[in-house]
Design a protein around this motif. Structure first.
Motif, mmCIF file in Angstrom:
data_model
loop_
_atom_site.group_PDB
_atom_site.id
_atom_site.type_symbol
_atom_site.label_atom_id
_atom_site.label_comp_id
_atom_site.label_asym_id
_atom_site.label_seq_id
_atom_site.Cartn_x
_atom_site.Cartn_y
_atom_site.Cartn_z
ATOM 1 N N SER A 20 62.383 69.237 -2.947
ATOM 2 C CA SER A 20 61.355 68.361 -2.387
ATOM 3 C C SER A 20 60.058 69.124 -2.181
ATOM 4 C CB SER A 20 61.802 67.791 -1.043
ATOM 5 O OG SER A 20 60.744 67.026 -0.474
ATOM 6 N N ALA A 21 58.952 68.381 -2.360
ATOM 7 C CA ALA A 21 57.625 68.952 -2.087
ATOM 8 C C ALA A 21 57.265 68.846 -0.616
ATOM 9 C CB ALA A 21 56.578 68.210 -2.928
ATOM 10 N N ALA A 22 58.105 68.195 0.187
ATOM 11 C CA ALA A 22 57.734 67.849 1.563
ATOM 12 C C ALA A 22 57.219 69.053 2.354
ATOM 13 C CB ALA A 22 58.918 67.207 2.279
ATOM 14 N N GLY A 40 50.120 75.191 -5.291
ATOM 15 C CA GLY A 40 51.158 76.208 -5.109
ATOM 16 C C GLY A 40 52.540 75.616 -4.911
ATOM 17 N N CYS A 41 52.707 74.336 -5.234
ATOM 18 C CA CYS A 41 53.995 73.680 -4.976
ATOM 19 C C CYS A 41 55.109 74.255 -5.857
ATOM 20 C CB CYS A 41 53.869 72.173 -5.209
ATOM 21 S SG CYS A 41 55.397 71.274 -4.820
ATOM 22 N N ARG A 42 56.220 74.531 -5.203
ATOM 23 C CA ARG A 42 57.450 74.927 -5.894
ATOM 24 C C ARG A 42 58.583 74.012 -5.428
ATOM 25 N NH1 ARG A 42 53.833 77.174 -7.969
ATOM 26 N NH2 ARG A 42 53.483 79.408 -8.238
ATOM 27 N N GLY A 43 58.185 72.762 -5.150
ATOM 28 C CA GLY A 43 59.130 71.816 -4.564
ATOM 29 C C GLY A 43 60.255 71.407 -5.488
ATOM 30 N N CYS A 44 60.075 71.582 -6.786
ATOM 31 C CA CYS A 44 61.174 71.384 -7.729
ATOM 32 C C CYS A 44 60.954 72.354 -8.890
ATOM 33 C CB CYS A 44 61.253 69.936 -8.218
ATOM 34 S SG CYS A 44 60.060 69.495 -9.502
ATOM 35 N N HIS A 45 61.924 72.397 -9.767
ATOM 36 C CA HIS A 45 61.891 73.398 -10.836
ATOM 37 C C HIS A 45 60.805 73.148 -11.894
ATOM 38 C CE1 HIS A 45 64.308 70.056 -12.223
ATOM 39 N NE2 HIS A 45 63.865 70.366 -13.419
ATOM 40 N N LEU A 46 60.140 71.975 -11.857
ATOM 41 C CA LEU A 46 59.172 71.680 -12.925
ATOM 42 C C LEU A 46 57.956 72.593 -12.907
ATOM 43 C CD1 LEU A 46 59.286 67.770 -13.167
ATOM 44 C CD2 LEU A 46 60.352 69.476 -14.667
ATOM 45 N N TRP A 47 57.694 73.261 -11.786
ATOM 46 C CA TRP A 47 56.544 74.175 -11.763
ATOM 47 C C TRP A 47 56.706 75.280 -12.800
ATOM 48 C CZ3 TRP A 47 56.600 79.420 -10.987
ATOM 49 C CH2 TRP A 47 57.777 79.965 -10.473
ATOM 50 N N GLN A 52 50.243 74.123 -14.853
ATOM 51 C CA GLN A 52 49.668 74.046 -13.511
ATOM 52 C C GLN A 52 49.972 72.670 -12.925
ATOM 53 O OE1 GLN A 52 45.299 74.025 -13.925
ATOM 54 N NE2 GLN A 52 45.646 73.473 -16.062
ATOM 55 N N THR A 53 49.785 72.557 -11.624
ATOM 56 C CA THR A 53 49.892 71.248 -10.976
ATOM 57 C C THR A 53 48.708 70.400 -11.422
ATOM 58 O OG1 THR A 53 50.846 72.318 -9.035
ATOM 59 C CG2 THR A 53 50.069 70.060 -8.754
ATOM 60 N N VAL A 54 48.990 69.170 -11.800
ATOM 61 C CA VAL A 54 47.901 68.244 -12.148
ATOM 62 C C VAL A 54 47.844 67.201 -11.042
ATOM 63 C CG1 VAL A 54 46.984 66.644 -13.858
ATOM 64 C CG2 VAL A 54 48.271 68.674 -14.591
ATOM 65 N N ALA A 133 61.720 61.993 -6.979
ATOM 66 C CA ALA A 133 61.910 62.009 -5.522
ATOM 67 C C ALA A 133 61.344 63.290 -4.931
ATOM 68 C CB ALA A 133 63.397 61.872 -5.193
ATOM 69 N N ALA A 134 61.542 64.396 -5.629
ATOM 70 C CA ALA A 134 61.029 65.683 -5.132
ATOM 71 C C ALA A 134 59.516 65.654 -5.005
ATOM 72 C CB ALA A 134 61.473 66.811 -6.066
ATOM 73 N N CYS A 135 58.846 65.038 -5.967
ATOM 74 C CA CYS A 135 57.384 65.041 -6.005
ATOM 75 C C CYS A 135 56.769 63.926 -5.166
ATOM 76 C CB CYS A 135 56.923 64.923 -7.461
ATOM 77 S SG CYS A 135 55.335 65.713 -7.766
ATOM 78 N N ARG A 136 57.557 62.978 -4.742
ATOM 79 C CA ARG A 136 57.039 61.792 -4.058
ATOM 80 C C ARG A 136 56.178 62.088 -2.822
ATOM 81 N NH1 ARG A 136 58.053 56.185 -4.263
ATOM 82 N NH2 ARG A 136 56.607 55.317 -2.742
ATOM 83 N N PRO A 137 56.480 63.125 -2.038
ATOM 84 C CA PRO A 137 55.619 63.388 -0.875
ATOM 85 C C PRO A 137 54.143 63.535 -1.234
ATOM 86 C CG PRO A 137 57.650 64.625 -0.657
ATOM 87 C CD PRO A 137 57.659 64.027 -2.043
ATOM 88 N N TRP A 138 53.844 64.053 -2.417
ATOM 89 C CA TRP A 138 52.428 64.177 -2.813
ATOM 90 C C TRP A 138 51.796 62.807 -3.011
ATOM 91 C CZ3 TRP A 138 50.740 68.445 -1.329
ATOM 92 C CH2 TRP A 138 51.422 69.652 -1.544
ATOM 93 N N LEU A 139 52.510 61.928 -3.688
ATOM 94 C CA LEU A 139 51.967 60.592 -3.936
ATOM 95 C C LEU A 139 51.819 59.827 -2.621
ATOM 96 C CD1 LEU A 139 51.045 58.427 -5.913
ATOM 97 C CD2 LEU A 139 53.434 57.795 -6.269
HETATM 98 S S1 SF4 Z 1 56.643 68.400 -10.065
HETATM 99 FE FE1 SF4 Z 1 55.914 67.940 -7.999
HETATM 100 S S2 SF4 Z 1 57.527 68.678 -6.594
HETATM 101 FE FE2 SF4 Z 1 57.881 69.601 -8.615
HETATM 102 S S3 SF4 Z 1 56.824 71.605 -8.455
HETATM 103 FE FE3 SF4 Z 1 55.416 70.128 -9.398
HETATM 104 S S4 SF4 Z 1 54.178 69.346 -7.698
HETATM 105 FE FE4 SF4 Z 1 55.995 70.318 -6.798
#
Ligand code: SF4
Length: 226
Positions: A20-22, A40-47, A52-54, A133-139
């Motif tokens: 989770s990004a929470a 700098g989010c590492r809330g899930c493995h997609l980083w 980069q984060t978009v 679900a992991a990224c949802r806190p950002w949205l």
């Molecule tokens: S996809 Fe979302 S939750 Fe996952 S690392 Fe990227 S910003 Fe964080």
């Protein structure tokens, strides 16, 4: 740019805890603060897979929020949402529908580009439910700060994430749905689906339907009920 993320079970970190990004979302969010923290989010493995984060783009207080699935190849490199071919279709569609892009905030359900290599190309992979679900806190934080009057989900992934898993864009596109997220919430196709149509005639028809779906938005902003 890395391609190592597929090494463990998707959406489930090695320790078994939920991703989770929470924990990365600031307590008193501003758009600038969110953007900085999300970088700098590492809330899930997609980083590990994306460049980069978009994060979303647009003004605080934007009337309309447009939500897509995830950044594409060009967005991943540029660090900006909807700047590739689908973004150009979106810009054109917004203009034809009478929506000022400066009054719109554009973002995605997932903020990192999920892809797999095929030769030298990076091929889009749909994010799974755990990643969404992991990224949802950002949205959720973006919606809280921007407070849009209208949210337009672009494509099935965004619609199912924001409206519900049973939502079918093919049947319910352009319809308003009850939602606690904003006064008006609706869905249409993702602009990339227009580009994937089999021929020019089909592309033109699908683009016209897309613009028709968007045309419901300006009257809402002028205070007219649907
Ligand atoms: S996809 Fe979302 S939750 Fe996952 S690392 Fe990227 S910003 Fe964080």
């Amino acid at each position: 740019m890395r391609a190592s993320a597929a090494s463990h079970t998707e959406g489930v970190p090695a320790g078994g805890e939920t991703e989770s990004a929470a924990a990365y979302v600031p307590e008193r969010p501003t758009l600038a603060g969110l953007r900085e923290a999300a970088a700098g989010c590492r809330g899930c493995h997609l980083w590990e897979r994306g460049t980069q984060t978009v994060f979303g783009e647009g003004a605080r207080g934007a009337d309309v929020m447009l939500v897509g699935e995830q950044p594409g190849d060009q967005e991943d490199v540029a660090g900006k949402p909807f700047v590739g071919p689908a973004g150009r279709i979106l810009d054109q569609g917004l203009e034809e529908a009478g929506i000022d892009r400066r009054q719109a905030y554009v973002t995605n359900v997932v903020k990192h580009f999920k892809w797999e290599p095929r030769g030298k190309r990076r091929i889009h992979q749909k994010p799974n439910w755990s990643e969404m679900a992991a990224c949802r806190p950002w949205l959720d934080a973006e919606i809280e700060v921007v407070e849009p009057d209208v949210i337009v989900c672009l494509g099935a992934t965004a619609a199912q994430a924001l409206i519900g898993r049973d939502f079918r864009v093919s049947r319910q596109r352009g319809e308003f749905v009850e939602s606690p997220l904003a006064r008006y919430v609706l869905a249409t196709v993702h602009p990339s689906s227009i580009l994937r149509q089999r021929d020019e005639a089909a592309r033109e028809a699908e683009y016209a339907a897309f613009v028709d779906d968007l045309r419901v938005v300006p009257p809402l902003l002028n205070g007219r009920s649907p």
